[in-house]
Write a protein that holds these residues in place. Structure first.
Motif, short mmCIF file in Angstrom:
data_model
loop_
_atom_site.label_atom_id
_atom_site.label_comp_id
_atom_site.label_asym_id
_atom_site.label_seq_id
_atom_site.Cartn_x
_atom_site.Cartn_y
_atom_site.Cartn_z
N LYS A 58 -16.62 55.22 -89.53
CA LYS A 58 -15.61 54.05 -90.18
C LYS A 58 -16.00 52.85 -89.22
N TYR A 59 -15.86 52.98 -87.86
CA TYR A 59 -15.61 51.77 -87.02
C TYR A 59 -16.90 51.37 -86.72
N GLU A 117 -9.78 59.65 -89.31
CA GLU A 117 -11.06 59.77 -89.67
C GLU A 117 -11.49 61.27 -89.44
#
Length: 634
Positions: A58-59, A117
């Motif tokens: 995600k990051y 997440e």
């Protein structure tokens, strides 16, 4: 890393002989060499700031902070909580003694998972990691600024020493699993360590497994001649943001934020570890702890008693608004809290006996009468998630289960996933009493003139509840009464916390309360909780489960290469675990019921998988001053 391959020419050859040898090299050998060179050249090495089990992270690599934290949260103040029982050690990785609450706070790991997440881990101690597509090895590149709390540098030697210590000492079930996975660990340079995994085993989660090992100082360990398998009130030296401030053995623990914490600028740590001190107050029972909270002895309480939550929060501090009482969403898995049987006891090896006993716990009556209706029943080891098995097995599950039909518990293939029976709202459900009686009759436990059931050898069906919590008395006593109506020689054995810990470690119990905290991406920890190989040594497989079907399914879960494969295999495993009937599942709620002195703030919304009160909440000095002025804080 990419390998090179060369054809060695005999050193004794030169000139024409050397030329003839080169010409005479068989063409197939040259072809083989070229093939190997090509394969090696094609090996793709990934260098990244984290790793995800399935899919993309995600990051991005340049992320500044986690989405759910307040990067500008002020540092300061104190938060205090309570803990049950007592402690006599500050070593959380020893099987001896009772370690203090939060005593692993000193130690950090290469990787850390965020709370928003699933299946992702990001670099913490490492600044990057390298691994091939098949994840057969991993290299961690340690941040040059990483340091222990005394300012000494954290190096690859410390990581290797910590790994080797865990491999040879401490929890036997953990080191048994770890030894099956890692072929070797080696220091490449002061800031690089490489783990190579054994061939022929699933490697999907292994970078995260070794990346999750706590790291402590080798120099400090050796200088103090630390006994890793003993007890101590002086913790090992770690690199975490908190250090031990003071303790009063068995009563109070205080952790102090290290102002020189090395990782204060690391993206994963922004907006976290905000309190100057974290204090833990110990109480002998839940009631005393609640009275302590009402009296202002500590400031944050995650309420576990439904009775107290429903009826106890009417004291002046709540009425004045000084203490905030609220429910916050909890999207995490249920803890798997349950009564578990000790399968090492001969009379509990019969599945019919376990099933009959489980029928006598009336959750519906307990929830209405004792819990004020705030709980739901646990049925799955992955309750409150998409991984829980439901209804009849799907075609995909059957494809996994049918090849092992001869070793499966009854009902797995042709019945809906095992679930606890639904009882009436009377304490004793007579329909279930009749069903349980039939099962025990069938198993050879016959009711005698005294109302107790005995086997052919004249032994009663003995069941001793091991319990160290007064709060559970109101739950266990009705359960015992129902069992005695069934003819079971059931007794409630109330012990103190120290006795309970010692008896658990010796597997000296019939039935007790335990938890099975599973994950969304189950890994090698499944072997510690449910694997046959560690059943007689594990601190997690307390029931002593030894199931060939479960062992096979664990390997299938670990080998899953896609989210779809993982979901199917976990549901199949869940289905078989539930059919083994080694537990009597209890209850859960999908909210955090918390009360706290109104001097704290938290991100809104919270991340789905963590409450984070000790992690990313913060102290609000303006609120604190207002409460001081009102006389709420002395």
């Amino acid at each position: 890393m990419p390998r090179t391959l060369s054809l060695a020419i005999p050193r004794t050859m030169s000139g024409p002989s050397r030329l003839r040898w080169m010409i005479s090299v068989p063409l197939f050998l040259i072809a083989l060499a070229l093939t190997a060179l090509g394969a090696a050249a094609q090996e793709t090495v990934i260098k990244a700031h984290g790793i995800s089990t399935f899919g993309a992270l995600k990051y991005p690599a340049d992320f500044k902070h986690l989405d759910y934290v307040n990067p500008d949260a002020p540092k300061g103040g104190e938060i205090s909580i309570w803990a049950f029982g007592g402690f006599d050690s500050m070593h959380p990785y020893s099987i001896k003694g009772r370690s203090g609450a939060l005593s692993s706070v000193f130690f950090e790991t290469m990787l850390e998972a965020p709370a928003d997440e699933i299946g992702a881990n990001y670099c913490l101690i490492c600044e990057s990691m390298e691994y091939p597509e098949d994840r057969s090895w991993v290299i961690f590149n340690i941040r040059p600024e990483a340091a222990f709390s005394d300012g000494s540098p954290l190096t690859a030697d410390d990581a290797l020493f910590s790994y080797e210590t865990f491999l040879s000492k401490g929890l036997s079930s953990f080191r048994a699993v770890l030894s099956q996975q890692v072929d070797k660990a080696e220091v490449l340079d002061p800031h690089r360590i490489k783990f190579t995994f054994k061939t022929g085993i699933p490697t999907r989660d292994l970078p995260e497994t070794v990346g999750g090992l706590p790291i402590f100082s080798k120099a400090d360990f050796i200088a103090r001649n630390f006994d890793f398998e003993g007890t101590t009130l002086e913790p090992m030296l770690g690199s975490g943001p908190y250090v031990l401030d003071r303790l009063d053995v068995g009563k109070t623990l205080v952790y102090r934020r290290n102002p020189n914490y090395w990782g204060k600028d690391v993206p994963m740590m922004q907006g976290r570890s905000n309190f100057d001190t974290i204090r833990v107050e110990y109480y002998a029972d839940y009631s005393a702890a609640f009275e302590g909270f009402k009296g202002g002895a500590y400031t944050f309480r995650n309420e576990a008693s439904s009775k107290d939550w429903a009826t106890g929060y009417d004291f002046p501090a709540v009425q004045n608004g000084w203490i905030k009482k609220t429910e916050l969403n909890d999207g995490s898995l249920a803890t798997g809290q349950s009564f578990i049987f000790n399968l090492r006891r001969p009379h509990f090896q019969d599945r019919r006996v376990r099933e009959a006993i489980g029928m006598m716990f009336n959750f519906e009556w307990s929830n209405e009468t004792l819990f004020y209706g705030i709980y739901a029943r646990i049925n799955s080891f992955w309750e409150n998630s998409y991984l829980a098995a439901e209804g009849m097995p799907s075609p995909e599950e059957l494809a996994i289960l049918q090849p092992m039909a001869d070793i499966l518990p009854p009902g797995v293939l042709d019945q809906p996933a095992a679930a606890a029976p639904v009882s009436s709202t009377r304490q004793l459900d007579r329909a279930l009493l009749r069903q349980a009686s039939a099962l025990l009759d069938e198993a050879g436990w016959i009711v005698g003139n005294d109302g107790l059931r005995r086997n052919a050898a004249g032994e009663t069906l003995k069941l001793d509840f091991l319990n160290d919590s007064q709060t559970f008395n109101r739950v266990i006593n009705p359960f015992v009464e129902n069992l005695r109506r069934l003819g079971v020689d059931a007794v409630h054995n109330m012990v103190d916390n120290a006795q309970a810990v010692n008896r658990e470690r010796r597997y000296d119990f019939d039935i007790m309360t335990n938890q099975f905290p599973m994950g969304y991406v189950p890994g090698s920890g499944l072997k510690q909780y449910f694997g046959s190989a560690t059943a007689d040594t594990s601190e997690f497989n307390l029931m002593g489960l030894k199931s060939p079907a479960v062992d096979k399914l664990i390997e299938i879960v670990l080998a899953a290469k896609t989210q779809e494969e993982l979901t199917t295999s976990v549901r199949a495993l869940d289905r078989v675990l539930r059919a083994e009937k080694f537990w009597v599942p209890q209850w859960f709620k999908n909210t955090h019921t918390v009360a706290y002195l109104d001097v704290f703030d938290h991100p809104d919304p919270l991340p789905p998988y963590a409450l984070g009160n000790l992690d990313f909440w913060w102290y609000n000095p303006e609120k604190a001053e207002a409460l001081k002025a009102a006389g709420a804080i002395k």
